[in-house]
Design a protein around this motif. Structure first.
Motif, PDB file in Angstrom:
ATOM      1  N   UNK A 129       0.822  -1.215   0.000  1.00  0.00           N
ATOM      2  CA  UNK A 129       0.000   0.000   0.000  1.00  0.00           C
ATOM      3  C   UNK A 129       0.856   1.265   0.000  1.00  0.00           C
ATOM      4  N   UNK A 130       1.886   1.316   0.850  1.00  0.00           N
ATOM      5  CA  UNK A 130       2.731   2.517   0.849  1.00  0.00           C
ATOM      6  C   UNK A 130       3.460   2.646  -0.484  1.00  0.00           C
ATOM      7  N   UNK A 131       3.829   1.518  -1.084  1.00  0.00           N
ATOM      8  CA  UNK A 131       4.452   1.566  -2.407  1.00  0.00           C
ATOM      9  C   UNK A 131       3.511   2.110  -3.457  1.00  0.00           C
ATOM     10  N   UNK A 132       2.277   1.620  -3.459  1.00  0.00           N
ATOM     11  CA  UNK A 132       1.289   2.087  -4.445  1.00  0.00           C
ATOM     12  C   UNK A 132       0.991   3.570  -4.287  1.00  0.00           C
ATOM     13  N   UNK A 133       1.010   4.038  -3.057  1.00  0.00           N
ATOM     14  CA  UNK A 133       0.706   5.443  -2.782  1.00  0.00           C
ATOM     15  C   UNK A 133       1.952   6.331  -2.803  1.00  0.00           C
ATOM     16  N   UNK A 134       3.091   5.738  -3.176  1.00  0.00           N
ATOM     17  CA  UNK A 134       4.358   6.460  -3.278  1.00  0.00           C
ATOM     18  C   UNK A 134       4.706   7.130  -1.948  1.00  0.00           C
ATOM     19  N   UNK A 135       4.547   6.365  -0.875  1.00  0.00           N
ATOM     20  CA  UNK A 135       4.824   6.862   0.473  1.00  0.00           C
ATOM     21  C   UNK A 135       6.000   6.097   1.053  1.00  0.00           C
ATOM     22  N   UNK A 136       6.701   6.706   1.991  1.00  0.00           N
ATOM     23  CA  UNK A 136       7.818   6.038   2.655  1.00  0.00           C
ATOM     24  C   UNK A 136       7.283   4.844   3.446  1.00  0.00           C
ATOM     25  N   UNK A 137       8.005   3.719   3.466  1.00  0.00           N
ATOM     26  CA  UNK A 137       7.506   2.528   4.170  1.00  0.00           C
ATOM     27  C   UNK A 137       7.522   2.641   5.698  1.00  0.00           C
ATOM     28  N   UNK A 152      -5.671  -4.466   7.391  1.00  0.00           N
ATOM     29  CA  UNK A 152      -5.238  -3.748   6.201  1.00  0.00           C
ATOM     30  C   UNK A 152      -6.185  -2.608   5.831  1.00  0.00           C
ATOM     31  N   UNK A 153      -7.489  -2.807   6.072  1.00  0.00           N
ATOM     32  CA  UNK A 153      -8.471  -1.782   5.733  1.00  0.00           C
ATOM     33  C   UNK A 153      -8.247  -0.537   6.600  1.00  0.00           C
ATOM     34  N   UNK A 154      -8.029  -0.737   7.890  1.00  0.00           N
ATOM     35  CA  UNK A 154      -7.772   0.412   8.771  1.00  0.00           C
ATOM     36  C   UNK A 154      -6.485   1.133   8.375  1.00  0.00           C
ATOM     37  N   UNK A 155      -5.486   0.370   8.021  1.00  0.00           N
ATOM     38  CA  UNK A 155      -4.228   0.992   7.602  1.00  0.00           C
ATOM     39  C   UNK A 155      -4.435   1.803   6.327  1.00  0.00           C
ATOM     40  N   UNK A 156      -5.163   1.225   5.376  1.00  0.00           N
ATOM     41  CA  UNK A 156      -5.457   1.937   4.138  1.00  0.00           C
ATOM     42  C   UNK A 156      -6.232   3.220   4.426  1.00  0.00           C
ATOM     43  N   UNK A 157      -7.257   3.117   5.282  1.00  0.00           N
ATOM     44  CA  UNK A 157      -8.046   4.303   5.635  1.00  0.00           C
ATOM     45  C   UNK A 157      -7.170   5.375   6.270  1.00  0.00           C
ATOM     46  N   UNK A 158      -6.245   4.962   7.118  1.00  0.00           N
ATOM     47  CA  UNK A 158      -5.327   5.925   7.753  1.00  0.00           C
ATOM     48  C   UNK A 158      -4.466   6.600   6.697  1.00  0.00           C
ATOM     49  N   UNK A 159      -3.915   5.813   5.783  1.00  0.00           N
ATOM     50  CA  UNK A 159      -3.082   6.393   4.729  1.00  0.00           C
ATOM     51  C   UNK A 159      -3.870   7.388   3.887  1.00  0.00           C
ATOM     52  N   UNK A 160      -5.115   7.015   3.556  1.00  0.00           N
ATOM     53  CA  UNK A 160      -5.920   7.879   2.698  1.00  0.00           C
ATOM     54  C   UNK A 160      -6.363   9.145   3.437  1.00  0.00           C
ATOM     55  N   UNK A 161      -6.495   9.081   4.746  1.00  0.00           N
ATOM     56  CA  UNK A 161      -6.896  10.277   5.492  1.00  0.00           C
ATOM     57  C   UNK A 161      -5.748  11.285   5.585  1.00  0.00           C
ATOM     58  N   UNK A 162      -4.519  10.812   5.367  1.00  0.00           N
ATOM     59  CA  UNK A 162      -3.353  11.693   5.398  1.00  0.00           C
ATOM     60  C   UNK A 162      -3.136  12.433   4.085  1.00  0.00           C
ATOM     61  N   UNK A 163      -3.894  12.053   3.060  1.00  0.00           N
ATOM     62  CA  UNK A 163      -3.676  12.632   1.729  1.00  0.00           C
ATOM     63  C   UNK A 163      -4.267  14.019   1.634  1.00  0.00           C
TER      64      UNK A 163
END
Length: 163
Positions: A129-137, A152-163
Motif C-alpha cells: 500500500x505505501x508503495x502504491x501510494x508512493x509513500x515512505x515505508x 489492512x483496511x484500517x491501515x489503508x483508511x489511515x493512509x488515505x486520510x493523510x492525503x
C-alpha cells in the motif's frame, strides 16, 4: 558536498534516493550537474531497489539491460520493510558461470528459513500500500508494530486520510 569530499581525497559516491517522488526533469538536471564535476567522470551506475511493490527484481533487471554496472541484492531479499532484490533471482538471471546457485540455495535452506521465523520482511500488504501510494515505508513499519498489524483496511483508511 560530494565534490568537497572528493577534493579532500575521499572515494565518493552519490545516491539519488526516492526518485519516484521527483519529476524526471529534476533527475535529469541533477545528473547533468553531477556529470560536470570531477566526481562525475568515469562513473559507475548502480541500483539498490526496494521491494514494496514486488518490483525490485524487475527494476534491477531493467537497469542492467540499460547499462547499470552495479546491482545490489540480498539473500532471500532480506532488507528493512518489504526487502530488496533477491540475490538468488538476480544470480539466476545473470547466468554467469562464475556464480554458483547451489551454495546460495543451501544457504537459503539452512539459514534464511530460520531467520524468517524471527525477522519480518518481504511481501506484506502494508508495504504494498505505501508503495502504491508512493509513500515512505516507515508508516508500514509502524503499523506492523501495533496490535492492528493485519487490519489492512484500517491501515489503508489511515493512509488515505493523510492525503
Amino acid at each position: 558536498m560530494v565534490q568537497h569530499a572528493h577534493e579532500m581525497g575521499y572515494e565518493t559516491t552519490c545516491n539519488l534516493m526516492a526518485i519516484s517522488t521527483v519529476a524526471e526533469t529534476e533527475i535529469d538536471q541533477a545528473l547533468e550537474e553531477l556529470a560536470q564535476t570531477d566526481v562525475g567522470t568515469d562513473k559507475q551506475v548502480g541500483i539498490h531497489a526496494h521491494n514494496n511493490q514486488q518490483l525490485a527484481f524487475a527494476n534491477t533487471i531493467e537497469v542492467i539491460i540499460l547499462g547499470c554496472n552495479r546491482a545490489d541484492a540480498a539473500m532471500a531479499g532480506l532488507g528493512r520493510g518489504a526487502g530488496n532484490c533477491p540475490m538468488e533471482l538476480l544470480l539466476g538471471f545473470l547466468r554467469n558461470p562464475k556464480f554458483k546457485l547451489r551454495p546460495i540455495l543451501k544457504l537459503l535452506q539452512e539459514h534464511m528459513l530460520k531467520l524468517r521465523e524471527t525477522v519480518e520482511w518481504g511481501p506484506l500488504v502494508p508495504y504494498n500500500l505505501t508503495g502504491q501510494l508512493n509513500r515512505h515505508p516507515r508508516a508500514s513499519m509502524q503499523w506492523r508494530a501495533t496490535e492492528e498489524r493485519d487490519n489492512f483496511v484500517s491501515f489503508y483508511d489511515q493512509l488515505m486520510s493523510d492525503v
